[in-house]
Design an enzyme around this catalytic site. Structure first.
Site, PDB file in Angstrom:
ATOM      1  N   THR A  42       0.831  -1.216   0.000  1.00 41.45           N
ATOM      2  CA  THR A  42       0.000   0.000   0.000  1.00 41.45           C
ATOM      3  C   THR A  42       0.858   1.256   0.000  1.00 41.45           C
ATOM      4  OG1 THR A  42      -1.708  -1.190   1.220  1.00 41.45           O
ATOM      5  CG2 THR A  42      -1.813   1.213   1.271  1.00 41.45           C
ATOM      6  N   CYS A  43       1.835   1.316   0.877  1.00 41.41           N
ATOM      7  CA  CYS A  43       2.593   2.554   1.060  1.00 41.41           C
ATOM      8  C   CYS A  43       3.257   3.003  -0.244  1.00 41.41           C
ATOM      9  CB  CYS A  43       3.635   2.358   2.157  1.00 41.41           C
ATOM     10  SG  CYS A  43       4.694   3.785   2.367  1.00 41.41           S
ATOM     11  N   CYS A  48       0.965   6.090   0.768  1.00 44.27           N
ATOM     12  CA  CYS A  48       1.785   7.223   1.227  1.00 44.27           C
ATOM     13  C   CYS A  48       2.618   7.877   0.126  1.00 44.27           C
ATOM     14  CB  CYS A  48       2.767   6.766   2.313  1.00 44.27           C
ATOM     15  SG  CYS A  48       2.150   5.513   3.415  1.00 44.27           S
ATOM     16  N   LYS A  51       0.635   9.288  -2.966  1.00 44.48           N
ATOM     17  CA  LYS A  51      -0.197  10.360  -2.392  1.00 44.48           C
ATOM     18  C   LYS A  51       0.641  11.614  -2.133  1.00 44.48           C
ATOM     19  CE  LYS A  51      -0.150  11.068   1.609  1.00 44.48           C
ATOM     20  NZ  LYS A  51      -0.775  10.308   2.683  1.00 44.48           N
ATOM     21  N   TYR A 179      -8.429  10.594   7.118  1.00 45.97           N
ATOM     22  CA  TYR A 179      -7.157  10.943   6.472  1.00 45.97           C
ATOM     23  C   TYR A 179      -7.301  11.054   4.947  1.00 45.97           C
ATOM     24  CZ  TYR A 179      -4.062   9.553  10.422  1.00 45.97           C
ATOM     25  OH  TYR A 179      -3.377   9.457  11.594  1.00 45.97           O
ATOM     26  N   GLU A 183      -7.088  14.427   2.607  1.00 48.82           N
ATOM     27  CA  GLU A 183      -5.876  14.538   1.784  1.00 48.82           C
ATOM     28  C   GLU A 183      -6.239  14.664   0.307  1.00 48.82           C
ATOM     29  OE1 GLU A 183      -2.611  12.346   4.667  1.00 48.82           O
ATOM     30  OE2 GLU A 183      -3.371  11.197   2.978  1.00 48.82           O
ATOM     31  N   ASP A 304      -1.298  -3.466   8.847  1.00 48.08           N
ATOM     32  CA  ASP A 304      -2.719  -3.074   8.802  1.00 48.08           C
ATOM     33  C   ASP A 304      -3.669  -4.259   8.938  1.00 48.08           C
ATOM     34  OD1 ASP A 304      -1.589  -0.630   8.285  1.00 48.08           O
ATOM     35  OD2 ASP A 304      -2.660  -0.264   6.418  1.00 48.08           O
ATOM     36  N   HIS A 438      14.499  31.790  15.305  1.00 48.26           N
ATOM     37  CA  HIS A 438      13.709  32.914  14.794  1.00 48.26           C
ATOM     38  C   HIS A 438      14.199  33.332  13.401  1.00 48.26           C
ATOM     39  CE1 HIS A 438      11.207  36.451  15.105  1.00 48.26           C
ATOM     40  NE2 HIS A 438      12.236  37.184  14.724  1.00 48.26           N
ATOM     41  N   GLU A 443       8.909  28.236  16.270  1.00 45.34           N
ATOM     42  CA  GLU A 443       9.361  28.861  17.515  1.00 45.34           C
ATOM     43  C   GLU A 443       8.200  29.041  18.503  1.00 45.34           C
ATOM     44  OE1 GLU A 443      10.661  33.111  17.339  1.00 45.34           O
ATOM     45  OE2 GLU A 443      10.022  32.991  15.255  1.00 45.34           O
TER      46      GLU A 443
HETATM   47  P1  NDP Z   1     -10.427   6.714   8.310  1.00 42.63           P
HETATM   48  O1  NDP Z   1     -10.824   5.654   9.228  1.00 42.63           O
HETATM   49  O2  NDP Z   1      -9.396   7.711   8.705  1.00 42.63           O
HETATM   50  O3  NDP Z   1     -11.724   7.538   7.866  1.00 42.63           O
HETATM   51  C1  NDP Z   1     -12.856   6.900   7.351  1.00 42.63           C
HETATM   52  C2  NDP Z   1     -13.941   7.948   7.198  1.00 42.63           C
HETATM   53  O4  NDP Z   1     -15.069   7.373   6.563  1.00 42.63           O
HETATM   54  C3  NDP Z   1     -14.404   8.495   8.529  1.00 42.63           C
HETATM   55  O5  NDP Z   1     -14.584   9.876   8.383  1.00 42.63           O
HETATM   56  C4  NDP Z   1     -15.718   7.761   8.739  1.00 42.63           C
HETATM   57  O6  NDP Z   1     -16.649   8.473   9.500  1.00 42.63           O
HETATM   58  C5  NDP Z   1     -16.223   7.666   7.323  1.00 42.63           C
HETATM   59  N1  NDP Z   1     -17.193   6.570   7.159  1.00 42.63           N
HETATM   60  C6  NDP Z   1     -17.091   5.295   7.581  1.00 42.63           C
HETATM   61  N2  NDP Z   1     -18.157   4.589   7.232  1.00 42.63           N
HETATM   62  C7  NDP Z   1     -18.975   5.425   6.559  1.00 42.63           C
HETATM   63  C8  NDP Z   1     -20.248   5.276   5.957  1.00 42.63           C
HETATM   64  N3  NDP Z   1     -20.911   4.121   5.980  1.00 42.63           N
HETATM   65  N4  NDP Z   1     -20.806   6.364   5.376  1.00 42.63           N
HETATM   66  C9  NDP Z   1     -20.152   7.542   5.366  1.00 42.63           C
HETATM   67  N5  NDP Z   1     -18.939   7.740   5.905  1.00 42.63           N
HETATM   68  C10 NDP Z   1     -18.364   6.687   6.508  1.00 42.63           C
HETATM   69  O7  NDP Z   1     -10.058   5.961   6.966  1.00 42.63           O
HETATM   70  P2  NDP Z   1      -9.262   6.374   5.680  1.00 42.63           P
HETATM   71  O8  NDP Z   1      -9.817   5.499   4.627  1.00 42.63           O
HETATM   72  O9  NDP Z   1      -9.255   7.838   5.472  1.00 42.63           O
HETATM   73  O10 NDP Z   1      -7.788   5.919   6.036  1.00 42.63           O
HETATM   74  C11 NDP Z   1      -7.546   4.581   6.497  1.00 42.63           C
HETATM   75  C12 NDP Z   1      -6.369   4.539   7.414  1.00 42.63           C
HETATM   76  O11 NDP Z   1      -5.175   4.615   6.652  1.00 42.63           O
HETATM   77  C13 NDP Z   1      -6.259   5.713   8.395  1.00 42.63           C
HETATM   78  O12 NDP Z   1      -7.014   5.528   9.544  1.00 42.63           O
HETATM   79  C14 NDP Z   1      -4.788   5.756   8.668  1.00 42.63           C
HETATM   80  O13 NDP Z   1      -4.489   4.829   9.668  1.00 42.63           O
HETATM   81  C15 NDP Z   1      -4.178   5.322   7.346  1.00 42.63           C
HETATM   82  N6  NDP Z   1      -3.746   6.480   6.542  1.00 42.63           N
HETATM   83  C16 NDP Z   1      -2.741   7.270   7.004  1.00 42.63           C
HETATM   84  C17 NDP Z   1      -2.331   8.366   6.301  1.00 42.63           C
HETATM   85  C18 NDP Z   1      -1.240   9.234   6.842  1.00 42.63           C
HETATM   86  O14 NDP Z   1      -0.520   8.783   7.713  1.00 42.63           O
HETATM   87  N7  NDP Z   1      -1.108  10.476   6.382  1.00 42.63           N
HETATM   88  C19 NDP Z   1      -2.931   8.723   5.030  1.00 42.63           C
HETATM   89  C20 NDP Z   1      -3.999   7.851   4.625  1.00 42.63           C
HETATM   90  C21 NDP Z   1      -4.383   6.763   5.362  1.00 42.63           C
HETATM   91  P3  NDP Z   1     -16.612   8.456  11.116  1.00 42.63           P
HETATM   92  O15 NDP Z   1     -15.445   9.278  11.510  1.00 42.63           O
HETATM   93  O16 NDP Z   1     -17.922   9.104  11.470  1.00 42.63           O
HETATM   94  O17 NDP Z   1     -16.526   7.033  11.523  1.00 42.63           O
END
Ligand code: NDP
Length: 459
Positions: A42-43, A48, A51, A179, A183, A304, A438, A443
């Site tokens: 994935t990464c 990552c 992205k 996330y 993003e 994961d 600075h 800072e």
């Molecule tokens: P997340 O778990 O971060 O977010 C999922 C989102 O989908 C939440 O906002 C959730 O809402 C929403 N959701 C879930 N089910 C439904 C539904 N049935 N209807 C509508 N909305 C829904 O998952 P991501 O897919 O964004 O990322 C997966 C993981 O990958 C992250 O948690 C992170 O660990 C990793 N990641 C890390 C990154 C980084 O380090 N920069 C970048 C991308 C991914 P609710 O909050 O209400 O549950």
């Protein structure tokens, strides 16, 4: 000499699997690793790395705006196909390096899908090959999850396809508030795509500090992203004009692409876990103990697929701990406390430790909160009202800084070092004893003197 074909068979050549395979092979063990797609996981292939390239490509539009304020004349245009071509060349190069490093360490790379037949046997699907191993490590990662029952969901893409869109759309709707949603909303908006973010909750990035969530929502709207909160899809329809999203609040939004970023789930489907005696948690992740051992005594799982903290550096640490525990006779666990993380939204977020809400629950003597919101110097000439957020959460009893939260330029770079101080348990006094650099945005971290009063917090 073991009667198995290999000492270790790893399923999944992503960040965690590759590290574990290489370390073990370098110890002289016989190791093979199976990958059904491309080496890197994935990464490297669909997370990552590509992205971050997309974030960097997109952020130029903002930099060009800033440059105008400094007297530059900028006449820029963006070519999606050129970008995709360059990105894909680099991803192929990195995947090649991963594969070459496996080879150099003496790991056999098996191209194909491995399915467990029993606790010591895997079959490589469609290749007529069966392999036995003394130990097996599952590192198959995660897959995007979308609400399958939603009418019209087949019209939506996930982040996987977003990396390869044949054309840059004029309009995109992104569903989700985590996330990936924030993003990609930043990426597409920065590339000039009319972007709408639809999230079911009251504010984005559930689980993050509330000030970060409020600040980011405001800032991304300044970047032209339309944020629709407390709304969910009822269905998606395709018409001649594009895709129509019908939301439960009565809103109808027409776009060219609908992307669902509604979470990722452990990739365990069809892996043969039952045949090998590997149990799942209620949430569908592989159940492991503190040493990443599954319910089958000779099978381990990392990354994961175990749904602990789903970040590349964590998977790599789990791989190292697995190797030390199993092959170096040094039982090792990794420390999941104060793992810093960055959200590459635009502006980005950097965070480590406890949110204010978590700290209020955890610190019996209460918490001191220090917050600064200011316009970064870089924007002095641009008329932009973009603001940076810097927040420290301090345990009032011990005076240790237990949380640092940043939104603004370079937040992901700054948070890496702030994490050292949080991990070391330094006190607010020790932060303050550190002389400022600075003029920088960072800072502020060592010059925050005024505690927030209850009335400021309420406001
Ligand atoms: P997340 O778990 O971060 O977010 C999922 C989102 O989908 C939440 O906002 C959730 O809402 C929403 N959701 C879930 N089910 C439904 C539904 N049935 N209807 C509508 N909305 C829904 O998952 P991501 O897919 O964004 O990322 C997966 C993981 O990958 C992250 O948690 C992170 O660990 C990793 N990641 C890390 C990154 C980084 O380090 N920069 C970048 C991308 C991914 P609710 O909050 O209400 O549950």
């Amino acid at each position: 000499m073991s009667t198995y074909d290999y000492d270790l068979f790893v399923i999944g050549a992503g960040s965690g699997g590759v590290r574990a395979a290489r370390l073990t092979a370098l110890d002289g063990k016989r190791v093979a690793i199976a990958e059904e797609h491309r080496v890197g996981g994935t990464c490297v292939i669909r997370g990552c790395v590509p992205k971050k390239f997309m974030v960097m490509a997109s952020d130029f539009s903002h930099q060009f705006e800033t440059a105008r304020g400094y007297g530059w004349t900028v006449d820029a245009s963006f070519d999606w196909k050129t970008f995709l071509e360059h990105k894909d060349v680099e991803i192929a190069r990195l995947s090649g390096i991963y594969a070459a490093n496996l080879g150099k360490a003496g790991v056999e790379l098996v191209h194909g899908r491995a399915v467990l037949k029993d606790a010591h046997t895997v079959e490589i699907v469609g290749k007529g090959r069966t392999i036995t191993a003394e130990r097996i490590l599952i590192a198959t990662g995660g897959r995007p999850w979308v609400p399958e029952g939603l009418p019209g969901i087949e019209h939506a893409i996930t982040s996987e396809e977003a990396f390869h869109l044949p054309e840059l759309p004029k309009r995109i709707l992104i569903a989700g508030g985590g996330y990936i949603a924030v993003e990609f909303a930043g990426i597409f908006a920065g590339l000039g795509v009319e972007t709408t973010l639809v999230y079911r909750g009251p504010n984005l990035l559930r689980g993050f500090d509330d000030d970060v969530r409020a600040h980011l929502a405001g800032e991304i709207e300044k970047r032209g992203i339309k944020v629709v909160l407390a709304s969910q899809h009822e269905r998606i329809e395709r018409t001649d004009a594009g895709l129509i999203s019908l939301l439960d609040n009565g809103l109808t939004i027409e776009t060219d692409v609908v992307m669902f970023a509604t979470g990722r789930i452990p990739y365990v489907k069809g892996l043969g876990l039952e045949a090998a005696g590997v149990a799942l948690t209620e949430a569908g992740a592989i159940r492991v103990d503190g040493h990443s051992r599954t319910t089958a005594p000779n099978i381990w799982a990392i990354g994961d697929v175990t749904d602990r903290i789903n970040l590349t550096p964590v998977a790599i640490r789990e791989a190292v701990a697995f190797h030390k525990t199993v092959y170096r006779d040094t039982p090792s666990r990794i420390d999941y406390e104060a793992v810093a993380t960055a959200v590459f939204s635009q502006p980005p977020v950097g965070t480590v430790g406890l949110s204010e809400g978590e700290a209020r629950r955890a610190c019996t003597d209460g918490v001191d909160v220090y917050v600064s919101r200011f316009r970064p110097m870089k924007y002095a000439f641009t008329g932009s009202d973009e603001r940076m957020l810097v927040k420290l959460v301090v345990d009032a009893g011990s005076q240790r800084v237990v949380g640092v939260h940043l939104v603004g330029p370079d937040a992901p770079e700054i948070i890496q070092l702030a994490a050292v101080a949080v991990k070391a348990g330094l006190t607010k006094g020790q932060w303050d004893a550190t002389c400022a650099v600075h003029p920088t945005v960072a800072e502020e971290l060592v010059t925050l003197r005024e505690k927030q009063t209850p009335s400021q917090m309420a406001g």
